[in-house]
Design an enzyme around this catalytic site. Sequence first.
Site, PDB file in Angstrom:
ATOM      1  N   THR A  18      69.389  15.045  -8.731  1.00  0.00           N
ATOM      2  CA  THR A  18      70.701  15.594  -9.077  1.00  0.00           C
ATOM      3  C   THR A  18      70.560  16.690 -10.130  1.00  0.00           C
ATOM      4  OG1 THR A  18      71.606  13.380  -8.712  1.00  0.00           O
ATOM      5  CG2 THR A  18      73.037  14.944  -9.817  1.00  0.00           C
ATOM      6  N   SER A 111      68.048  13.596 -19.869  1.00  0.00           N
ATOM      7  CA  SER A 111      69.450  13.351 -20.197  1.00  0.00           C
ATOM      8  C   SER A 111      69.669  12.018 -20.894  1.00  0.00           C
ATOM      9  CB  SER A 111      70.281  13.455 -18.923  1.00  0.00           C
ATOM     10  OG  SER A 111      71.638  13.369 -19.246  1.00  0.00           O
ATOM     11  N   HIS A 112      70.471  11.162 -20.276  1.00  0.00           N
ATOM     12  CA  HIS A 112      70.853   9.895 -20.897  1.00  0.00           C
ATOM     13  C   HIS A 112      69.811   8.801 -20.668  1.00  0.00           C
ATOM     14  CE1 HIS A 112      72.016  10.237 -16.795  1.00  0.00           C
ATOM     15  NE2 HIS A 112      71.980   8.922 -16.682  1.00  0.00           N
ATOM     16  N   ASP A 276      75.184  12.434 -25.423  1.00  0.00           N
ATOM     17  CA  ASP A 276      73.996  11.815 -24.835  1.00  0.00           C
ATOM     18  C   ASP A 276      72.694  12.486 -25.262  1.00  0.00           C
ATOM     19  OD1 ASP A 276      74.420  14.154 -23.447  1.00  0.00           O
ATOM     20  OD2 ASP A 276      73.487  13.389 -21.618  1.00  0.00           O
ATOM     21  N   ASP A 278      70.722  14.862 -24.148  1.00  0.00           N
ATOM     22  CA  ASP A 278      70.582  16.323 -24.195  1.00  0.00           C
ATOM     23  C   ASP A 278      71.882  17.034 -24.548  1.00  0.00           C
ATOM     24  OD1 ASP A 278      71.648  15.587 -21.722  1.00  0.00           O
ATOM     25  OD2 ASP A 278      70.834  17.343 -20.709  1.00  0.00           O
ATOM     26  N   ASP A 280      75.030  17.026 -23.284  1.00  0.00           N
ATOM     27  CA  ASP A 280      76.017  17.591 -22.354  1.00  0.00           C
ATOM     28  C   ASP A 280      77.123  16.609 -21.976  1.00  0.00           C
ATOM     29  OD1 ASP A 280      74.423  16.051 -20.728  1.00  0.00           O
ATOM     30  OD2 ASP A 280      73.775  17.693 -19.417  1.00  0.00           O
ATOM     31  N   ARG A 281      76.937  15.338 -22.274  1.00  0.00           N
ATOM     32  CA  ARG A 281      77.996  14.359 -21.949  1.00  0.00           C
ATOM     33  C   ARG A 281      78.817  14.037 -23.199  1.00  0.00           C
ATOM     34  NH1 ARG A 281      75.799   9.907 -17.740  1.00  0.00           N
ATOM     35  NH2 ARG A 281      74.747  11.337 -16.350  1.00  0.00           N
ATOM     36  N   THR A 343      78.305  15.759  -6.348  1.00  0.00           N
ATOM     37  CA  THR A 343      77.841  15.399  -7.691  1.00  0.00           C
ATOM     38  C   THR A 343      76.677  16.290  -8.102  1.00  0.00           C
ATOM     39  OG1 THR A 343      78.546  13.128  -7.447  1.00  0.00           O
ATOM     40  CG2 THR A 343      76.772  13.545  -9.026  1.00  0.00           C
ATOM     41  N   GLU A 363      82.988  12.352 -13.383  1.00  0.00           N
ATOM     42  CA  GLU A 363      83.189  10.977 -13.833  1.00  0.00           C
ATOM     43  C   GLU A 363      82.058  10.501 -14.735  1.00  0.00           C
ATOM     44  OE1 GLU A 363      80.930   8.475 -12.802  1.00  0.00           O
ATOM     45  OE2 GLU A 363      79.859  10.036 -11.699  1.00  0.00           O
ATOM     46  N   LYS A 375      77.602  21.226 -18.552  1.00  0.00           N
ATOM     47  CA  LYS A 375      78.626  20.462 -19.251  1.00  0.00           C
ATOM     48  C   LYS A 375      78.272  20.430 -20.728  1.00  0.00           C
ATOM     49  CE  LYS A 375      76.613  16.087 -17.599  1.00  0.00           C
ATOM     50  NZ  LYS A 375      75.655  16.461 -16.533  1.00  0.00           N
ATOM     51  N   ARG A 495      75.889   3.564  -6.422  1.00  0.00           N
ATOM     52  CA  ARG A 495      77.106   3.676  -7.213  1.00  0.00           C
ATOM     53  C   ARG A 495      78.295   3.481  -6.280  1.00  0.00           C
ATOM     54  NH1 ARG A 495      74.878   5.366 -11.893  1.00  0.00           N
ATOM     55  NH2 ARG A 495      73.665   7.288 -11.994  1.00  0.00           N
TER      56      ARG A 495
HETATM   57  C1  G16 Z   1      73.467  14.613 -14.022  1.00  0.00           C
HETATM   58  C2  G16 Z   1      74.201  15.689 -13.323  1.00  0.00           C
HETATM   59  C3  G16 Z   1      75.626  15.302 -13.151  1.00  0.00           C
HETATM   60  C4  G16 Z   1      75.757  13.953 -12.482  1.00  0.00           C
HETATM   61  C5  G16 Z   1      74.943  12.923 -13.210  1.00  0.00           C
HETATM   62  C6  G16 Z   1      74.879  11.583 -12.497  1.00  0.00           C
HETATM   63  O1  G16 Z   1      73.958  14.490 -15.318  1.00  0.00           O
HETATM   64  O2  G16 Z   1      74.150  16.918 -14.033  1.00  0.00           O
HETATM   65  O3  G16 Z   1      76.222  16.286 -12.371  1.00  0.00           O
HETATM   66  O4  G16 Z   1      77.084  13.560 -12.446  1.00  0.00           O
HETATM   67  O5  G16 Z   1      73.627  13.389 -13.349  1.00  0.00           O
HETATM   68  O6  G16 Z   1      74.192  11.751 -11.321  1.00  0.00           O
HETATM   69  P1  G16 Z   1      73.798  10.527 -10.411  1.00  0.00           P
HETATM   70  O7  G16 Z   1      75.074   9.827 -10.057  1.00  0.00           O
HETATM   71  O8  G16 Z   1      73.135  11.189  -9.228  1.00  0.00           O
HETATM   72  O9  G16 Z   1      72.885   9.619 -11.198  1.00  0.00           O
HETATM   73  P2  G16 Z   1      72.967  14.338 -16.545  1.00  0.00           P
HETATM   74  O10 G16 Z   1      73.846  14.196 -17.741  1.00  0.00           O
HETATM   75  O11 G16 Z   1      72.147  13.124 -16.228  1.00  0.00           O
HETATM   76  O12 G16 Z   1      72.144  15.588 -16.519  1.00  0.00           O
END
Ligand code: G16
Length: 541
Positions: A18, A111-112, A276, A278, A280-281, A343, A363, A375, A495
Site C-alpha cells: 500500500t 509508518s505505524h 504515528d 512517520d 502522517d496520521r 486505499t 479511515e 497525509k 480488514r
Molecule cells: C498506509 C497508506 C494509507 C492506508 C494505510 C493502511 O498508511 O498510506 O493510504 O490507508 O496504509 O493500509 P492497509 O489497510 O493496506 O494496511 P501508512 O500510515 O501506514 O503509511
Amino acid sequence: MTVRTVPIQPFDDQRPGTSGLRKATRTFQQPGYLEAYVQAVFNAQPIEGELVLGGDGRYFNVEALQTIIRIAAGNGVQRLIVGRDGLLSTPAASHLIRSRRTAGGLILSASHNPGGPNGDFGVKFNGPNGAPAAESVSEAIYAATKGVTAYRIADLPPFDLSRLGRQQAGDVEVEVVDPAADYADLMERLFDFDRLRGLIGRPGFRMAFDSMHAITGPYATEIFERRLGAAAGTVIRGEVLPDFGGGHPDPNPAHATALVELMDGASPPAFGAASDGDGDRHLIVGPKFVVSPSDSLAVLAANAELVPGYRGRVTGVARSMPTSRALDVVAHALGVPCYETPTGWKYFGSLLDAGKITLCGEESAGAGSDHVREKDGVWAVLFWLSILAERELSVEGVVREHWARFGRHAYVRLDFEGVDSDRAAGLMSALRERAPGLAGGSVRDRRVLSADDFSYTDPVNGEVSQRQGVRVELEGGGRVVYRLSGTGTSGATLRVYLEQVCDGAASADRSPGELTADVERIAAEIADLPRFGLQEPTHRV
Ligand code: G16
C-alpha cells in the site's frame, strides 16, 4: 570518486505494498537487500537532479541512509537534501521535495509499525510532485527488482548528518537541513497562528500532544511549544527513539494508551492528539471522547471555511473507498464533488495535482490537503485547534453538532491479523464470486442494495486499479467492506469495515460497536468468517 558495480541475486519479495516496501528490519538487514531495492528504484525511475532523503528515526534509519546516499551517488545523483540526524516526517519530506523542486525523495519508514531489530523497516519513493509513487511506477519498480543483477555504489566516507549545512565528498554534495523549520513555516502560512496563540493562552485551556517517541517530537515541540506558546510538557513522549520506546506508534486508542488515560482521567486537558511513526496520521481526543478518523475528516471538510489556507478554495474532496461516507454528505452540502479512491495515499496525488480536490483522507487516521502530497498529522491537529478557536465548542461539542447536522456514520474496523495468506486469499476469492449474486437479495432480513469488487479508474490519468476490496451496501444505511491489508509484514491481515448511518442526535450517546452490531453479524454471515476460523478480530479500531 570510485563507483563499484557489485553483482547481486535479485530478491523475489520486493513488491511494494500500500505504501512502499515494508518488511521486518532483519529482512532489510540481509546483505544486499536494501541495496537491491534502491538500485531497482533507480533502474525503474532514473533520477536527474536532487533527491530528498530522510526517515522516521527508527532503528537502522541512519545506516540505511548512508548506504542510500552512496548508491544514489553511484547512480549519478550529485545533490541530496537530508534531514538532520536522518530525520524527516513523511509530510515534511513531501514538502521539501515540492518546495525545493527536487526530482523526488526516498522516505525510510514503516509508518505505524513497531521499530527496532525485531520490528519493521520500510523504503518509499516519492516523485517530483511529493506524492508516493503512483501504482504504475510501483509496478515498474517491482519489475525492476526482479531483474536487478548488480548495484552501483560510490566509495565515500559517511556524511556527518548531525551537522547542518553543506558537505562535499567525491562528486556529491549533501545538504543537512533542520527537519522542522520549513515545515513549520508552511503551517504558519496555512493557519492563523495569532488566533491559535489566543486559544492556547486562554485561561484553563490545556492540550497534550503524544508523539509516541516517534518523528513528530521535534515538529510538535517547535510548533506547539515554541511558536504557539503551549506550556513545556505539552508534547509528551517527544524524544525520537529508535524503537519508539518499545511501543507501537499507531495513534489509535489501543496504542496511544498514555494519551487516552490522560484524557479519561481527573482534570484532563481540553484537547488531546497523537501522531504515528512517520507523522502522517492523527488521533483527536477530547475529555472522555475519541473522534473516529472518518468523522475527523468530515469535520475538517465541513469547517474548512474557518481556516485561512482553505477559505473559499475547496474544489472537491476525496476519501478511500473503505472510509465512511460521512465525507460524502459534507461534500453534498458544500456543493463539491467527492471522489472515492482505492486505499493508499498514492491515489490522491493525481486528483490533488489536477486541482480536482483540496482535502482528502482515510479511515486509517490520515487526512491531508493540497499543501503537500501526503497525509499530515500535525497539520490535522492545527486544523482542529483552528476549529476550536473559532467555534467556542469542545471537541465533543464539535462532533455532536456535526452529527446533528449531517447525520452520524457509526464506524468500526475489525482487523483479523496473522491469518494464513492462502486462507485469506481463499476468503477474498470466495467473496468476489459471491458478491454479484447478493445484490437484490437479503441477508439476515436486510436487503442488499449493491455488492461488487471495487475497481477504480483515475479520472485524471485513466489508470485502472482493480480488485480493491469487496463492498456490500445494505438498505437502511449499512455498509460492509472487506479487503486485505497491504502494509503488514507477516501473514495476511483481513480488514472488515462496518458502517451504519444513524440519526445524529438520537444515536449520540451510543457506542459505534452497538450501532454497527447488526452490520457486523451480516458481515460475518456474508463472508462465512467462522468457516475460515475467524471468530473474533485481533482488534476493533
Ligand atoms: C498506509 C497508506 C494509507 C492506508 C494505510 C493502511 O498508511 O498510506 O493510504 O490507508 O496504509 O493500509 P492497509 O489497510 O493496506 O494496511 P501508512 O500510515 O501506514 O503509511
